[in-house]
Every structure is written in structure tokens, then in C-alpha cells.
Design an enzyme around this catalytic site. Structure first.
Site, mmCIF file in Angstrom:
data_model
loop_
_atom_site.group_PDB
_atom_site.id
_atom_site.type_symbol
_atom_site.label_atom_id
_atom_site.label_comp_id
_atom_site.label_asym_id
_atom_site.label_seq_id
_atom_site.Cartn_x
_atom_site.Cartn_y
_atom_site.Cartn_z
ATOM 1 N N LYS A 175 45.933 33.578 45.315
ATOM 2 C CA LYS A 175 45.319 32.438 46.011
ATOM 3 C C LYS A 175 44.078 32.021 45.220
ATOM 4 O O LYS A 175 43.037 32.644 45.289
ATOM 5 C CB LYS A 175 44.917 32.837 47.436
ATOM 6 C CG LYS A 175 44.916 31.708 48.409
ATOM 7 C CD LYS A 175 43.717 30.885 48.694
ATOM 8 C CE LYS A 175 42.325 31.142 48.668
ATOM 9 N NZ LYS A 175 41.549 29.978 48.156
ATOM 10 N N GLY A 228 34.074 36.506 43.942
ATOM 11 C CA GLY A 228 33.431 35.392 44.643
ATOM 12 C C GLY A 228 32.085 35.836 45.190
ATOM 13 O O GLY A 228 31.461 36.753 44.643
ATOM 14 N N CYS A 284 28.607 34.458 37.158
ATOM 15 C CA CYS A 284 27.984 35.555 37.913
ATOM 16 C C CYS A 284 27.078 36.350 36.991
ATOM 17 O O CYS A 284 26.220 37.091 37.450
ATOM 18 C CB CYS A 284 29.028 36.421 38.574
ATOM 19 S SG CYS A 284 30.203 37.047 37.437
HETATM 20 C C1 UN1 Z 1 31.939 35.457 35.930
HETATM 21 O O1 UN1 Z 1 31.053 34.636 35.837
HETATM 22 O O2 UN1 Z 1 32.434 35.738 37.053
HETATM 23 O O3 UN1 Z 1 30.528 37.789 30.667
HETATM 24 C C2 UN1 Z 1 32.584 36.122 34.781
HETATM 25 C C3 UN1 Z 1 30.749 36.618 30.899
HETATM 26 C C4 UN1 Z 1 32.181 36.137 30.984
HETATM 27 C C5 UN1 Z 1 32.735 36.374 32.347
HETATM 28 C C6 UN1 Z 1 31.897 35.904 33.473
HETATM 29 N N1 UN1 Z 1 32.970 36.824 30.001
HETATM 30 O O4 UN1 Z 1 29.857 35.820 31.059
#
Ligand code: UN1
Length: 496
Positions: A175, A228, A284
Site C-alpha cells: 500500500k 512514515g 527522514c
Molecule cells: C528516507 O528519507 O526515508 O540516506 C530515506 C538517505 C537515503 C534514504 C532516505 N538513501 O538519505
């Protein structure tokens, strides 16, 4: 072109049962509709879970190297269609084309890595304490997995989950985020083309509220992998543990770069710009804080600000664009609200701070790259995940103080230090409480052959990606086999 998107269930492309749909819109130009997408409900989930259950036994018993070969073929298809898919990532998610292509490259890297994992998936054999007996541990699949993914890496994050899940012998109901459904559909199309048997990978579109929780809590789902927000991840984790389901969550971050007094300032500025404003701050791993040694604070801030002022906002497909839009109106309002919070808290706004609506940008969700200076470590803008082009700069007295500031947040995903001093870098490496530590590099850009994930509120359960402790641990469980060929009853711990 407007794509008429469908669900993929039991090897067939099908419309949503209710006939309801929603639109996928280009966040850089809201007059550009990218797809009409099924707004699925519980019945669609039911059909997908049933298909995944039906396909499981045959897939589980398919030799892992054969499963891997299908994934390797998917990698080849992705390579051929990288440009097309990367362009779509930019159009549907907004990141600049170089990054859109990087997103797809990360999916390709993962496909090659996990495809070849089919010939490893190694366990252990160890000696038995008894004669004529052997013992080994093997990895076995978990069953039917729900994979729930976000919009910020529309192909890479699904690939991080789909490929290790499949090579391990699980079947999948996927999903994707309702903000990047067309990218998810193209990705599934390419994987299916590689020769995946029907029902092994199913795709159901819809919103998290309407079907996400329903899918994760479905009694026939054995495991859940989610990326998320921390709020949703924690809720799913509580729910799944009450239902005895496997769950791993990759959640928020409040990542920081430390700049020491001996750092190469040019490199540190480049790293802070890339980490803070790359992907419009929507990773993230984004560097939303920079902690600078007081001796170089003013100098760093000046060059950092001047460089940020040159960043050009716009459509990510244009070569002249450095920073794309944020994903949607809700996110735009959230980020603008954080700018207000920062001002009210007394942080010094030195650049940006507003929505940007000039020229072609008037039709999208653009926010000026924003820097707050003199940010106190306990301010909300220095503690909470913002997920937008906002960077807080904080002064530190020295290494120990800087590390303390980095660690004093609820998250622990990624941290970086710029220093030329090997001893300082070793201390940072030891004491930074994050899943990823970078030395003389920014907080973003993890490579797929090592585990990805963080401490505290950044992650729950297993890590993603490759290497020891990576996603294969998420998608397999251990089984231990003892085989006694002595022809008599032998008692462990008792017979000598
Ligand atoms: C994310 O933002 O969920 O290390 C992953 C990084 C990428 C992955 C980010 N290879 O910034």
C-alpha cells in the site's frame, strides 16, 4: 498525460471495487494531474490478502536463487526505464530530476543486492554435543507481509521493502502513499514484467486512514513493514504487537551536523546545504540542525546563508532548479506553521521564511529555503521533525557540548561531524546516539549495502536495507534443525 491507475491483485490489473477514485497531482504545478487512482476499500484489501495467501506456499517453496533471478530481471528492466521512472518521480513528488533519478538508482541497487541475496540467505551449522547428530539454523519466510510506504522516496523505499520481502519467500500486499501512486504502479508493473507469479506481489491504492490500519491489522497478515511518521508508526506497532504480528517501523528524524572549529568550512557548508535543502528537506535523514563551534559560528553562518540565498526554487525537471516544492498543502501549512513557531520562540530568522509564489511557482507548494540562527537546543524547531526546507543553527562550546545537543532530541536517525581531527571524529563516532554517523559528509545519502535505521523514536523493530542486521532479518525468522542419525534416543545435557 493522465494515467488511469489500477490495483494489481492476483497478477491482474483491476479497478477499485467501489469505483471511487482520487487524483495524483504534481506538487510543483497543481494544474498538472498525473493519475486517476482507485480509492480502495476493505473489499479490495480482502481480495489482495486472499491472493497473497494463495500464492504463498508455492512461492515459499520456489528455490531462493530462482526468486532472486526474477528480482535481478526486475533490476534490468528498471535500468532500461530509469529515465522514464526518474522523470515521473520528479513530476509526482517534486524532487529535482537528478534526485528523481537517484531515487530510482537506489531501487536498482536494492534489486541487484537483494536479487543476489537469493544465493546467500545464509544460516549456521554448528557441532552437536552428541555423536551422530547435526544442528543448523536456517532462515524461513514469515508469510504474508503488508508494506506501507511514504511519498518522499516513491520508488526507493518500496524497493527497500519489496525486494528483501520477496527474495526471502514472503508474499506481499503493498500500500503506497496516496501522494505517489503512479510511481508505485510503474514500479510494480516493472517487477511484474520480470516474471513474478500471480499473487506474490499485490498493490492496493488508497489512503492510510481508509485502508492502512485495516490492512496492517488483517488477521491473515503475518508481518508489517512501515515507513512514515512516528505517530502512525507507534500506533501501528502497538496494534500489531497486541495482535502478535511482526512489525518494523522506520520513522522520523531530527538529524544534525556538527561543525568543529578545525573543520573545512567549505565542505561543511556544502554538506549543510545538501542535507538541509536537498529533497526540499523532505528526507527522514535531512540535516534540519547544524551545531557550530562558537569559534567559527559567525563565519560559517555567513557563508551558509549566502550559499542558501543562491538556491533556485522551481520545477524539478528544469536544469536551473535547485530546490523543488513540498509535497502538498497540508505539509506546506505545517512547515509555515513551524516558521511561525520559530519566530515566536525567539529564534533569529535570517533567510527565507515564506511561501514562494513567483511566476511558474505560483501553481505549486514552494517554500523559500529558510535558516534560523541562534536557535536554543530546547526550542520546538530544534526538537520536532519539520520535513521541509528549514534549518536551525545552534552555537556549541565544544565537542562535548555539541554531541550533547545532537543527542538531546527524541530521535536518533542520522548525525554528521565535520572535523579534521581524527580524535574528535572517533569520539563523535562513539558517542553520537544515532543509527547512522557521517564523518566529513552530510546526514543524507546512506548506501543500500548496510543497515538503515535509527535509535529512539526513529525506528522500531528491524533495520532496513542490506548487510548484517538489515532487512533480511525483518523478512525472515530463524528455524533450528536438529537431526539425529544415531539410531537411539540421545539426551542433550544428560548423556555424556
Ligand atoms: C528516507 O528519507 O526515508 O540516506 C530515506 C538517505 C537515503 C534514504 C532516505 N538513501 O538519505
Amino acid at each position: 498525460m493522465i494515467e488511469k491507475v489500477k490495483n494489481f491483485i492476483d497478477g491482474k490489473w483491476v479497478s477499485g471495487i467501489s469505483g471511487k477514485t482520487f487524483k495524483s497531482i504534481n506538487p510543483g504545478d497543481t494544474s498538472d494531474t498525473i493519475g486517476i487512482v482507485p480509492r480502495s476499500g476493505q473489499k479490495d484489501i480482502e481480495a489482495a490478502v486472499t491472493a497473497a495467501c494463495k500464492a504463498y506456499d508455492k512461492w515459499r517453496l520456489t528455490p531462493a536463487p530462482r526468486r532472486g533471478e526474477i528480482i535481478l530481471r526486475a533490476a534490468e528492466i528498471l535500468v532500461k526505464r530509469k529515465q522514464e521512472l526518474g522523470t515521473l518521480v520528479t513530476r509526482e513528488m517534486g524532487k529535482v530530476l537528478l534526485e528523481g533519478l537517484g531515487d530510482v538508482q537506489e531501487a536498482i541497487d536494492m534489486a541487484y543486492y537483494m536479487g543476489s541475496e537469493g544465493r546467500r540467505l545464509a544460516g549456521e551449522t554448528v557441532p552437536s554435543e552428541l555423536p551422530n547428530k547435526d544442528c543448523k539454523s536456517i532462515r524461513v519466510p514469515i508469510g504474508v507481509f503488508a508494506l506501507i510506504t511514504p511519498w518522499n522516496f516513491p520508488t526507493a523505499i518500496p524497493a527497500w521493502k519489496i525486494f528483501p520481502a520477496l527474495v526471502s519467500g514472503n508474499t506481499v500486499v503493498f500500500k503506497p502513499s496516496s501522494y505517489t501512486p503512479v510511481c508505485a504502479t510503474k514500479l510494480v508493473e516493472m517487477i511484474a514484467q520480470a516474471g513474478l507469479p500471480p499473487g506474490v506481489l499485490n498493490l492496493v491504492h488508497g489512503t492510510g486512514e481508509e485502508i492502512g490500519e485495516y490492512l496492517a491489522s488483517h488477521p491473515k497478515i503475518d508481518g508489517v513493514s512501515f515507513t512514515g511518521s512516528t505517530a502512525v508508526g507507534e500506533k501501528l506497532a502497538r496494534m500489531c504487537s497486541a495482535l502478535d504480528k511482526e512489525i518494523s517501523c522506520e520513522m522520523g528524524g531530527k538529524n544534525a551536523i556538527i561543525v568543529m572549529d578545525d573543520a573545512r568550512l567549505d565542505l561543511a557548508v556544502e554538506g549543510a546545504i545538501w542535507g538541509g535543502f536537498g529533497t526540499t528537506g523532505q528526507r527522514c535523514t535531512a540535516a534540519s540542525r547544524v551545531i557550530v563551534h562558537e569559534a567559527v559560528y559567525n563565519k560559517f553562518l555567513k557563508v551558509f546563508t549566502n550559499t542558501a540565498a543562491k538556491l533556485r526554487l522551481g520545477n524539478g525537471l528544469l536544469k536551473t532548479t535547485d530546490v523543488g516544492p513540498v509535497i502538498n498543502e497540508t505539509q506546506m501549512n505545517k512547515v509555515l506553521n513551524y516558521i511561525d513557531i520559530g519566530k515566536r520562540e525567539g529564534a533569529k530568522l535570517i533567510i527565507g521564511g515564506k511561501a514562494y509564489r513567483k511566476g511558474p511557482c505560483s501553481k505549486g507548494y514552494f517554500i523559500e529555503p529558510t535558516i534560523f540562527a541562534d536557535v536554543k537546543p530546547r526550542m520546538r524547531i530544534a526538537q520536532e521533525e519539520i520535513f521541509g526546507p528549514i534549518v536551525s543553527v545552534t552555537k556549541a562550546k565544544g565537542l562535548e557540548d555539541a554531541i550533547k545537543i545532537v543527542n538531546d532530541v527524541p530521535y536518533g536517525l542520522s548525525a554528521a561531524i565535520y572535523t579534521q581531527d581524527v580524535n574528535k571524529s572517533a569520539i563523535a563516532e562513539r558517542d553520537l546516539d544515532t543509527g547512522l554517523v557521517y564523518i566529513n559528509a552530510s546526514t543524507i545519502g546512506a548506501e543500500i549495502q548496510l543497515p538503515f535505521g535509527g535509535t529512539k523514536k526513529s525506528g522500531l523493530g528491524h533495520r532496513e536495507a542490506g548487510g548484517r542486521g538489515g532487512a533480511i532479518d525483518m523478512f525472515t525468522k530463524w528455524k533450528v534443525i536438529y537431526r539425529d542419525y544415531s539410531g537411539r534416543l540421545q539426551k542433550a545435557q544428560i548423556d555424556k
